[in-house]
Design an enzyme around this catalytic site. Structure first.
Site, PDB file in Angstrom:
ATOM      1  N   ARG A  51      -9.107  72.793 -38.411  1.00 33.93           N
ATOM      2  CA  ARG A  51      -7.898  71.976 -38.362  1.00 33.93           C
ATOM      3  C   ARG A  51      -8.269  70.557 -38.775  1.00 33.93           C
ATOM      4  NH1 ARG A  51      -4.288  70.216 -33.095  1.00 33.93           N
ATOM      5  NH2 ARG A  51      -5.610  68.376 -33.195  1.00 33.93           N
ATOM      6  N   TYR A  69      -1.936  61.164 -33.153  1.00 29.11           N
ATOM      7  CA  TYR A  69      -2.229  62.426 -32.480  1.00 29.11           C
ATOM      8  C   TYR A  69      -3.379  63.151 -33.200  1.00 29.11           C
ATOM      9  CZ  TYR A  69      -2.590  67.209 -31.479  1.00 29.11           C
ATOM     10  OH  TYR A  69      -3.162  68.404 -31.161  1.00 29.11           O
ATOM     11  N   ASP A 118      -1.794  70.153 -37.600  1.00 26.21           N
ATOM     12  CA  ASP A 118      -0.800  70.094 -36.524  1.00 26.21           C
ATOM     13  C   ASP A 118       0.099  68.878 -36.740  1.00 26.21           C
ATOM     14  OD1 ASP A 118       0.636  70.143 -34.190  1.00 26.21           O
ATOM     15  OD2 ASP A 118      -1.109  70.282 -32.852  1.00 26.21           O
ATOM     16  N   HIS A 125       2.594  68.244 -34.808  1.00 20.79           N
ATOM     17  CA  HIS A 125       2.869  67.835 -33.422  1.00 20.79           C
ATOM     18  C   HIS A 125       4.298  67.318 -33.246  1.00 20.79           C
ATOM     19  CE1 HIS A 125       1.372  66.701 -29.357  1.00 20.79           C
ATOM     20  NE2 HIS A 125       0.498  67.668 -29.632  1.00 20.79           N
ATOM     21  N   GLU A 165       1.498  73.411 -38.112  1.00 23.35           N
ATOM     22  CA  GLU A 165       1.877  73.748 -36.736  1.00 23.35           C
ATOM     23  C   GLU A 165       2.906  72.764 -36.196  1.00 23.35           C
ATOM     24  OE1 GLU A 165      -1.604  73.541 -34.257  1.00 23.35           O
ATOM     25  OE2 GLU A 165      -0.386  73.097 -32.502  1.00 23.35           O
ATOM     26  N   GLU A 168       3.185  76.267 -28.772  1.00 25.41           N
ATOM     27  CA  GLU A 168       2.266  75.946 -27.671  1.00 25.41           C
ATOM     28  C   GLU A 168       3.010  75.419 -26.441  1.00 25.41           C
ATOM     29  OE1 GLU A 168      -0.276  73.068 -29.592  1.00 25.41           O
ATOM     30  OE2 GLU A 168       0.710  71.428 -28.555  1.00 25.41           O
ATOM     31  N   ARG A 179       2.235  80.576 -31.229  1.00 24.44           N
ATOM     32  CA  ARG A 179       1.136  79.905 -30.538  1.00 24.44           C
ATOM     33  C   ARG A 179       1.282  79.886 -29.013  1.00 24.44           C
ATOM     34  NH1 ARG A 179      -2.561  76.974 -31.824  1.00 24.44           N
ATOM     35  NH2 ARG A 179      -2.037  75.042 -30.730  1.00 24.44           N
ATOM     36  N   GLU A 205      -7.242  79.077 -31.308  1.00 25.21           N
ATOM     37  CA  GLU A 205      -7.715  77.684 -31.266  1.00 25.21           C
ATOM     38  C   GLU A 205      -8.869  77.578 -30.275  1.00 25.21           C
ATOM     39  OE1 GLU A 205      -4.780  74.914 -29.829  1.00 25.21           O
ATOM     40  OE2 GLU A 205      -5.855  73.187 -30.637  1.00 25.21           O
ATOM     41  N   TRP A 244       6.223  62.849 -29.076  1.00 31.47           N
ATOM     42  CA  TRP A 244       4.776  62.679 -29.180  1.00 31.47           C
ATOM     43  C   TRP A 244       4.154  63.968 -29.656  1.00 31.47           C
ATOM     44  CZ3 TRP A 244       0.310  64.800 -26.998  1.00 31.47           C
ATOM     45  CH2 TRP A 244      -0.884  64.139 -27.402  1.00 31.47           C
TER      46      TRP A 244
HETATM   47  O1  KDG Z   1      -1.389  69.005 -23.540  1.00 27.83           O
HETATM   48  C1  KDG Z   1      -1.083  68.769 -24.876  1.00 27.83           C
HETATM   49  C2  KDG Z   1      -2.162  69.329 -25.770  1.00 27.83           C
HETATM   50  O2  KDG Z   1      -2.523  70.615 -25.395  1.00 27.83           O
HETATM   51  C3  KDG Z   1      -1.699  69.349 -27.205  1.00 27.83           C
HETATM   52  O3  KDG Z   1      -1.411  68.050 -27.602  1.00 27.83           O
HETATM   53  C4  KDG Z   1      -2.797  69.950 -28.075  1.00 27.83           C
HETATM   54  O4  KDG Z   1      -1.229  70.175 -29.858  1.00 27.83           O
HETATM   55  C5  KDG Z   1      -2.287  70.512 -29.326  1.00 27.83           C
HETATM   56  C6  KDG Z   1      -3.091  71.541 -29.990  1.00 27.83           C
HETATM   57  O5  KDG Z   1      -2.622  72.069 -30.985  1.00 27.83           O
HETATM   58  O6  KDG Z   1      -4.170  71.829 -29.514  1.00 27.83           O
HETATM   59 MG    MG Z   2      -0.604  71.647 -31.271  1.00 28.94          MG
END
Ligand code: KDG
Ligand code: MG
Length: 429
Positions: A174, A186, A237, A239, A263, A289, A310, A366, A429
Site C-alpha cells: 500500500r 492519513y 487508501d 480513507h 480503498e 473496514e 474489507r 492487510e 477523516w
Molecule cells: O482505527 C482506524 C484505523 O484502523 C484506520 O485508519 C486504518 O484505514 C485504515 C487501514 O486501512 O488500515
Molecule cells: Mg483503510
C-alpha cells in the site's frame, strides 16, 4: 449429577427443555469471563472466557478511540448472560447476543459480539485439538497473501519505503504519501516503522485539501510503478476523502498504473455512491473496514459495485458473521481484503488468518506489524515469509494473552484525528 441451573427446564444453554441440541454432544460450561484493557503502545480490549473444562478462549474487542464503551458493554450486558452457557453453541450464542439484545448492529455491539465469538472458536479448537481453520472447513490455500504499508512525506520517500517492502519479500504494497501544503496526511507515519493515528488525549485537528490530494496520488503511482516494476501489487487508501465523482476521476487517473485497489474511495453509508464510481472507472474498489454487519454491504455485494470487502472479524461480529459476508460475496465475485491495522489486536490477526485460509474467495489480508511490547502481551506463532502469512498450527486461534504483562500497560485515552477543510468546515477523516 443434577444440573441445578436447569431444574425449571429453561436452561442457560438457551434451550427450552432437556432436549436441547447441546445435550447430545460434549459440553463446556462457561464459568467466568472478564475484560482486560491494556496499552502496550496502544489500547487493546481483550475478553477471556473460561470453562469448566479448564480451557479458556480469548477474543479481541478493540474499537479504536471507543475502547471503554465496548469494555462496559461486555462487562455490564454480555458477560452476565454468558455464565452457565455451553461454549460449544457458538451460533446460538451469537444469535442470542444479536437478536436477543433487541438493539441490533452498531460498532460497539458488534465488536463485543465478535470478542465472544472469537473466544468461543478458540475454546472449540482447543477442545478439539485443532487449529480453528480446520473447524471452518480446512485450508483452501497454503498461505495468506498480505500487503504492507509503505509511506513517506514525499513521493520519493514513499517509493524508497516501497522498495524496502519489496526487498523484504512483499508482493503487495500500500502506498501513501504526504499531500503538499498539508502538515499531516492519513497513512503517513511520524515514526519509521509504526503508524498509530490515535495518538492524542483529545482529537488532533488536521486540515484537508482534496484538489492537492488528487494531483499528488497519480504522480505517486507513476513513480512507484516506474521504480517497482510490474510484478508488485500497488494499493492505496483514500480513507473516505472523496465524493463519488471525484473518486471516479481518481480511479480513472490511476488506471494506467493498474492498482490492485483503491480503498474507501468515498463514505459508504449510501451504498449507491459506489454505482457512480463504478460507472467511471475499472480500477478495483475495496470498502468496509468500518462496516459492522452484512447489512452494510449487502447492496454493494449483490450489485457487484465493489471488488473487495474489507469488513473485519473484530468489528463485524466475529468469525461466525464474517463467514456469512464472505459467502454472500462469493456468489457475486467479490473477494475479501480484511482490515488489519494495528488497532486490531494480534487476536484478530490470528482469527483473520484462520478465516482467510478457510474461505474460497479470499483476496488479500492487510498486515501491519505490532510493537514488540504488544507481541509480549499477546504471544503468538503466526509468521510472515516472502509476502505471505502462515497460521499457527496450535489448537484454537494460536494466540495467547499474558495478563501479568498486560497489567504493566494501563489504559491511556487516545483519539483518532479529525479533519477540517481550509475554511474550517468539518470533513471526513
Ligand atoms: O482505527 C482506524 C484505523 O484502523 C484506520 O485508519 C486504518 O484505514 C485504515 C487501514 O486501512 O488500515
Ligand atoms: Mg483503510
Amino acid at each position: 449429577m443434577m444440573d441445578t441451573s436447569r431444574q425449571d427446564g429453561f436452561g442457560r444453554d438457551g434451550s427450552a427443555s432437556d432436549d436441547s441440541a447441546s445435550k447430545s454432544g460434549v459440553r463446556a460450561r462457561i464459568t467466568a469471563a472478564r475484560v482486560i484493557v491494556t496499552c502496550p503502545g496502544r489500547n487493546f480490549v481483550t475478553l477471556k472466557i473460561e470453562t469448566d473444562q479448564g480451557i479458556y478462549g480469548i477474543g479481541d474487542a478493540t474499537l479504536n478511540g471507543r475502547e471503554l464503551a465496548v469494555a462496559a458493554y461486555l462487562e455490564e450486558h454480555v458477560i452476565p448472560c454468558l455464565i452457565g452457557r455451553d461454549a460449544h453453541q457458538i451460533e446460538d450464542i451469537w444469535q442470542f447476543l444479536y437478536r436477543g439484545a433487541y438493539w441490533r448492529r452498531g460498532p460497539v455491539t458488534m465488536s463485543a459480539i465478535a470478542a465472544v465469538d472469537m473466544a468461543l472458536w478458540d475454546i472449540k479448537g482447543k477442545i478439539a485439538g485443532l487449529p480453528v481453520y480446520q473447524l471452518l472447513g480446512g485450508a483452501c490455500r497454503s498461505a495468506v497473501m498480505v500487503y504492507g504499508h509503505a509511506n513517506g512525506k514525499s513521493i520519493g520517500d514513499t517509493v524508497e519505503a516501497a522498495l524496502e517492502y519489496k526487498e523484504k519479500g512483499y508482493q503487495a504494497i500500500r502506498i501513501q504519501c504526504g499531500v503538499p501544503g498539508l502538515d499531516a496526511t492519513y497513512g503517513v507515519s511520524k515514526h519509521k516503522t509504526f503508524y498509530e493515528p490515535a495518538d492524542s488525549d483529545l482529537p488532533a485537528e488536521d486540515v484537508w485539501d482534496t484538489a492537492a490530494y488528487m494531483r499528488v496520488v497519480p504522480k505517486l503511482f507513476a513513480a512507484a510503478r516506474e521504480a517497482l516494476g510490474e510484478d508488485v501489487h500497488l494499493l492505496h487508501d483514500v480513507h473516505h476523502r472523496l465524493t463519488p465523482i471525484e473518486a471516479g476521476r481518481l480511479g480513472r487517473d490511476l488506471e494506467p498504473f493498474r492498482p490492485f485497489w483503491i480503498e474507501d474511495a468515498t463514505p459508504a453509508e449510501n451504498q449507491d455512491n459506489f454505482r457512480l464510481i463504478r460507472s467511471h472507472t475499472t480500477t478495483p474498489l475495496a470498502v468496509g473496514e468500518i462496516f459492522n454487519s452484512i447489512w452494510d454491504c449487502k447492496d454493494l455485494i449483490q450489485n457487484q459495485l465493489i471488488d473487495y470487502i474489507r469488513a473485519t472479524i473484530v468489528h463485524t461480529g466475529g468469525i461466525t458473521h464474517l463467514r456469512k459476508v464472505a459467502m454472500l460475496a462469493d456468489l457475486h465475485n467479490v473477494r475479501t481484503g480484511c482490515h488489519g491495522a494495528t488497532d486490531l489486536s494480534p487476536v484478530t490477526m490470528a482469527a483473520a488468518l484462520h478465516f482467510d485460509l478457510s474461505i474460497p474467495n479470499f483476496g488479500i489480508q492487510e498486515f501491519m506489524r505490532h510493537t514488540d511490547a504488544t507481541y509480549e502481551v499477546f504471544p503468538n506463532s503466526y509468521r510472515f515469509e516472502s509476502g505471505f502469512m502462515y497460521c499457527s498450527e496450535a489448537p484454537g486461534l494460536g494466540v495467547d494473552f499474558d495478563e501479568d504483562k498486560a497489567k504493566l500497560y494501563p489504559y491511556k485515552r487516545a483519539y483518532l484525528p479529525v479533519n477540517r477543510l481550509k475554511d474550517g468546515t468539518m470533513f471526513n477523516w
